[in-house]
Design an enzyme around this catalytic site. Structure first.
Site, short mmCIF file in Angstrom:
data_model
loop_
_atom_site.label_atom_id
_atom_site.label_comp_id
_atom_site.label_asym_id
_atom_site.label_seq_id
_atom_site.Cartn_x
_atom_site.Cartn_y
_atom_site.Cartn_z
N GLY A 47 74.26 -1.91 -50.66
CA GLY A 47 73.00 -1.17 -50.70
C GLY A 47 72.56 -0.77 -52.12
O GLY A 47 73.47 -0.50 -52.98
N GLN A 52 68.22 3.29 -59.05
CA GLN A 52 69.60 3.00 -59.65
C GLN A 52 69.29 1.67 -60.52
O GLN A 52 70.28 1.52 -61.51
CB GLN A 52 70.50 2.36 -58.47
N CYS A 94 79.29 4.51 -54.40
CA CYS A 94 78.03 4.10 -54.74
C CYS A 94 78.13 3.32 -56.12
O CYS A 94 78.90 3.57 -56.91
CB CYS A 94 77.51 5.55 -55.17
N LEU A 95 77.26 2.44 -56.18
CA LEU A 95 77.15 1.45 -57.32
C LEU A 95 77.05 2.22 -58.76
O LEU A 95 77.48 2.17 -59.72
CB LEU A 95 76.26 0.48 -57.19
N HIS A 136 72.12 7.19 -47.24
CA HIS A 136 72.72 7.23 -48.63
C HIS A 136 71.43 6.61 -49.32
O HIS A 136 71.27 7.24 -50.50
CB HIS A 136 73.79 6.29 -48.87
N GLU A 137 70.72 5.61 -49.18
CA GLU A 137 69.96 5.07 -50.00
C GLU A 137 68.33 5.84 -50.24
O GLU A 137 67.89 5.81 -51.20
CB GLU A 137 69.77 3.38 -49.67
N HIS A 140 68.69 8.47 -52.49
CA HIS A 140 68.70 8.09 -53.93
C HIS A 140 67.16 8.10 -54.32
O HIS A 140 66.69 8.28 -55.46
CB HIS A 140 69.22 6.62 -54.20
ZN ZN Z 1 74.43 4.76 -54.27
#
Ligand code: ZN
Length: 171
Positions: A47, A52, A94-95, A136-137, A140
Site C-alpha cells: 500500500g 508518502q 511501512c515503506l 494504515h494508509e 498516513h
Molecule cells: Zn505506511
C-alpha cells in the site's frame, strides 16, 4: 509513468494532514498511475498513500497481489464509517520506515467509503489484511504513522534504524 521518491522518517511532510481531492481530471489519473508504479517498484509494498511521495492529497493505492496476480485498488478521499469492537495485534511495516516492523493493535473490521479516479462512490466492509492496510494508509492521510502507536523507545529505535539504512545507501 514515473517512479516517485518515497519519503522516509523524519520527513515533516509525513506528519501533515492531506487535503481532499476535488478535481477528477487527467492529472489525478496520472498521479494514481505513478503511485502504482512506485508501489510495484518496491517489490514488497502492499500500500502507498500520496503523502508518502510528497503529494498532500487523500489518495491511497493498495495491491495485496492475491494469488500472485496484480489486483490494484484505488481509494480517493477514503473515510472510515465504522470500526468493529473486536481488535487484534498484527505486525506492520511501512515503506516510509524501511526494514522496521512492529505489532500494532487495530479493529478487525472497518466499513470504508471512497470514490474512484472518476469520482464514483463506493462503500465496503473490509476484514483481514485489507482492513489493516486501509487503516494504515488512511492514517498516513492524517499524518499518523504506525510507530506513533508504539512506545517512545520503539519510535526512537525505528528512527535510528532508518538513519543507518540511509547512511549505508549513501556510501
Ligand atoms: Zn505506511
Amino acid at each position: 509513468m514515473a517512479t516517485l521518491e518515497i519519503l522516509t522518517i523524519p520527513d515533516p511532510r509525513l506528519k501533515r494532514k492531506s487535503l481532499d481531492v476535488d478535481s477528477f481530471d487527467s492529472k489525478l489519473k496520472k498521479t494514481i498511475n505513478n503511485m502504482f508504479e512506485t508501489l510495484y517498484s518496491t517489490g514488497n509494498g502492499i500500500g502507498l498513500a500520496a503523502p508518502q511521495v510528497g503529494i498532500l492529497k487523500r489518495i491511497v493505492v493498495i495491491d495485496l497481489k492475491k494469488d500472485g496476480n496484480l489486483s490494484p485498488l484505488t481509494f480517493v478521499n477514503p473515510k472510515i464509517l465504522s470500526f468493529s469492537n473486536e481488535k487484534s495485534l498484527n505486525e506492520e511495516g511501512c515503506l516510509s520506515i524501511p526494514e522496521y516492523y512492529a505489532e500494532v493493535e487495530r479493529p478487525n473490521e472497518v466499513e470504508v467509503e471512497w470514490v474512484d479516479e472518476s469520482g464514483k462512490k463506493f462503500s465496503k466492509k473490509m476484514s483481514g489484511l485489507l482492513s489493516i492496510c486501509i487503516q494504515h494508509e488512511i492514517d498516513h492521510l492524517n499524518g499518523i504513522l504506525f510507530i506513533d502507536y508504539l512506545s517512545k523507545l520503539k519510535r526512537k529505535l525505528a528512527l535510528e534504524k532508518v538513519k543507518k539504512i540511509k547512511l549505508k545507501a549513501k556510501r
